[in-house]
Design a protein around this motif. Structure first.
Motif, mmCIF file in Angstrom:
data_model
loop_
_atom_site.group_PDB
_atom_site.id
_atom_site.type_symbol
_atom_site.label_atom_id
_atom_site.label_comp_id
_atom_site.label_asym_id
_atom_site.label_seq_id
_atom_site.Cartn_x
_atom_site.Cartn_y
_atom_site.Cartn_z
ATOM 1 N N PHE A 1 -12.862 14.805 -44.799
ATOM 2 C CA PHE A 1 -13.766 15.756 -45.680
ATOM 3 C C PHE A 1 -14.015 17.094 -44.923
ATOM 4 N N PHE A 2 -14.195 16.772 -43.453
ATOM 5 C CA PHE A 2 -14.641 18.024 -42.763
ATOM 6 C C PHE A 2 -13.480 18.279 -42.091
ATOM 7 N N SER A 3 -12.107 18.155 -42.246
ATOM 8 C CA SER A 3 -11.055 18.802 -41.802
ATOM 9 C C SER A 3 -10.918 18.974 -40.400
ATOM 10 N N LEU A 4 -11.236 17.612 -39.940
ATOM 11 C CA LEU A 4 -10.896 17.320 -38.421
ATOM 12 C C LEU A 4 -9.895 16.709 -38.227
ATOM 13 N N SER A 5 -8.749 17.577 -37.809
ATOM 14 C CA SER A 5 -7.530 16.810 -37.858
ATOM 15 C C SER A 5 -7.146 15.809 -36.696
ATOM 16 N N THR A 6 -7.985 15.717 -35.644
ATOM 17 C CA THR A 6 -7.802 14.776 -34.520
ATOM 18 C C THR A 6 -8.610 13.720 -34.555
ATOM 19 N N LYS A 7 -9.291 13.590 -35.656
ATOM 20 C CA LYS A 7 -10.516 12.440 -35.978
ATOM 21 C C LYS A 7 -10.065 11.521 -36.842
ATOM 22 N N GLY A 8 -10.610 10.347 -36.896
ATOM 23 C CA GLY A 8 -10.508 9.523 -37.964
ATOM 24 C C GLY A 8 -9.722 8.445 -38.066
ATOM 25 N N ARG A 9 -8.843 8.433 -37.223
ATOM 26 C CA ARG A 9 -7.673 7.477 -37.101
ATOM 27 C C ARG A 9 -7.327 7.065 -35.611
ATOM 28 N N LEU A 10 -6.594 5.828 -35.719
ATOM 29 C CA LEU A 10 -5.988 5.232 -34.381
ATOM 30 C C LEU A 10 -4.592 5.635 -34.570
ATOM 31 N N GLU A 11 -4.146 6.831 -34.275
ATOM 32 C CA GLU A 11 -2.667 7.550 -34.227
ATOM 33 C C GLU A 11 -2.563 8.196 -33.392
ATOM 34 N N ALA A 12 -1.031 8.400 -32.727
ATOM 35 C CA ALA A 12 -0.647 9.356 -31.719
ATOM 36 C C ALA A 12 -1.179 10.526 -32.251
ATOM 37 N N GLY A 13 -1.584 11.351 -31.102
ATOM 38 C CA GLY A 13 -2.237 12.692 -31.513
ATOM 39 C C GLY A 13 -3.535 13.031 -31.744
ATOM 40 N N TYR A 14 -4.118 11.666 -32.310
ATOM 41 C CA TYR A 14 -5.612 11.885 -32.531
ATOM 42 C C TYR A 14 -6.615 11.451 -31.483
ATOM 43 N N ASP A 15 -7.770 12.002 -31.031
ATOM 44 C CA ASP A 15 -8.720 11.618 -30.020
ATOM 45 C C ASP A 15 -9.217 10.011 -30.376
ATOM 46 N N ALA A 16 -8.903 9.474 -29.107
ATOM 47 C CA ALA A 16 -9.311 8.093 -29.141
ATOM 48 C C ALA A 16 -10.845 7.820 -29.104
ATOM 49 N N ASP A 17 -11.516 7.974 -30.164
ATOM 50 C CA ASP A 17 -12.578 7.760 -30.721
ATOM 51 C C ASP A 17 -12.840 6.307 -31.096
ATOM 52 N N VAL A 18 -13.440 5.377 -30.479
ATOM 53 C CA VAL A 18 -13.353 3.995 -30.878
ATOM 54 C C VAL A 18 -14.454 3.190 -30.909
ATOM 55 N N VAL A 19 -14.902 2.425 -31.961
ATOM 56 C CA VAL A 19 -16.044 1.407 -31.976
ATOM 57 C C VAL A 19 -15.346 0.115 -31.798
ATOM 58 N N VAL A 20 -15.685 -0.609 -30.740
ATOM 59 C CA VAL A 20 -15.587 -2.169 -30.909
ATOM 60 C C VAL A 20 -16.742 -3.114 -31.159
ATOM 61 N N LEU A 21 -16.399 -3.758 -32.287
ATOM 62 C CA LEU A 21 -17.320 -4.782 -32.690
ATOM 63 C C LEU A 21 -16.995 -6.471 -32.383
ATOM 64 N N ALA A 22 -17.876 -6.862 -31.626
ATOM 65 C CA ALA A 22 -17.622 -8.533 -31.313
ATOM 66 C C ALA A 22 -18.101 -9.445 -32.498
ATOM 67 N N PRO A 23 -17.152 -10.339 -32.513
ATOM 68 C CA PRO A 23 -17.241 -11.175 -33.731
ATOM 69 C C PRO A 23 -18.478 -12.247 -33.503
ATOM 70 N N GLN A 24 -19.558 -11.623 -32.985
ATOM 71 C CA GLN A 24 -20.816 -12.656 -32.704
ATOM 72 C C GLN A 24 -21.828 -11.846 -33.423
ATOM 73 N N ALA A 25 -22.883 -12.992 -33.898
ATOM 74 C CA ALA A 25 -24.098 -12.374 -34.755
ATOM 75 C C ALA A 25 -25.121 -11.927 -33.996
ATOM 76 N N MET A 26 -25.975 -10.837 -34.603
ATOM 77 C CA MET A 26 -27.015 -10.323 -33.714
ATOM 78 C C MET A 26 -28.071 -10.197 -34.824
#
Length: 272
Positions: free
Chosen positions: A194-219
């Motif tokens: 939507f914001f036309s950020l061509s290096t954001k939003g996916r885990l693919e070659a050429g994209y910035d490695a912006d990553v959220v890691v979720l652990a499978p444990q309740a909080m």
């Protein structure tokens, strides 16, 4: 360039609010009725008709009722550049079930509605929402605790809780793998496109490695644990099925569940 618009007819809202105050209807349960769906729907249709007349891109920044997304879809089918986002709290709270319990902490505009949650999830399943946002507004707690709901500041903090809260609700509907897919789609890929950020939003070659890691444990969510936050949240005390464990910004770890590292940000321009 999209033009973001708050979709409520202020003349209708002001008239109804004035009448409610005169009648002494000032409790949290009166908030939704004081901003009726017609105020939201007429504003949405008005903005989209203006977009049609001017060949502009009108983006409705929050829709609380399924009929609003229907209006956007109808204009889009006519070739109008019309988009609309879904706020995560409309998917997770119900006015009848939650306003009496949470009071002013749950006051947002357009308001939390009754009986809309299931239909709004179906909007996501049809792909009629452009993306999901938090509509984050971190007021001091004292601005959310006045006696009259009409003196309470509108908006609530939601950015910190958005990913685990949405993932938890989505996992109940679609399972863990389904929740991962819809979360990546609506919280990452769609906003980037939507914001036309061509290096954001996916885990693919050429994209910035912006990553959220979720652990499978309740909080159990506790807004007071964040020293940089406002210290309150409508999500306080809720149980989430996952715990945010780490975040990475352009491949550099920024958070490990306990501490925040210094990672330099920079302006990313639109590419189209």
């Amino acid at each position: 360039m999209p033009l973001g618009l708050h979709n409520e007819d202020q003349e209708l809202v002001a008239s109804t609010t004035k009448r409610f105050i005169a009648e002494g209807r000032t409790t949290p349960l009166d908030h939704s009725a004081s901003r009726p769906p017609v105020a939201e729907l007429t504003a949405t249709a008005n903005f989209l008709q203006l977009a049609a007349a001017t060949s502009a891109h009108a983006h409705i920044v929050h829709i609380s009722i399924v009929d609003g997304f229907g209006i956007v879809a109808a204009y889009r089918a006519r070739g109008v550049h019309a988009t609309a986002e879904m706020c995560v709290h409309y998917l997770l709270f119900d006015a009848d079930a939650d306003m009496a319990r949470l009071g002013g902490m749950l006051k947002v505009n357009p308001p939390i509605r009754s009986g809309e949650m299931e239909k709004l999830w179906e909007v996501l399943e049809r792909g009629d929402a452009t993306f999901i946002s938090s509509d984050h507004s971190a007021w001091p707690l004292e601005r959310k605790q006045t006696a009259s709901i009409f003196d309470v500041a509108a908006g609530m903090p939601g950015l910190e809780a958005m990913v685990p809260a949405f993932f938890t609700a989505a996992a109940k509907r679609y399972g863990v793998e389904g929740a991962a897919r819809i979360s990546a789609d609506y919280l990452s890929d769609r906003p980037a496109r939507f914001f036309s950020l061509s290096t954001k939003g996916r885990l693919e070659a050429g994209y910035d490695a912006d990553v959220v890691v979720l652990a499978p444990q309740a909080m159990t969510y506790d807004a007071k644990r964040n020293p940089r936050g406002p210290g309150w949240s409508a999500y306080d005390g809720q149980s989430f099925s996952v715990t945010p464990a780490a975040t990475f910004v352009r491949g550099q770890q920024a958070w490990d569940g306990k501490s925040v590292a210094t990672v330099s940000g920079h302006y990313v321009p639109r590419t189209a």
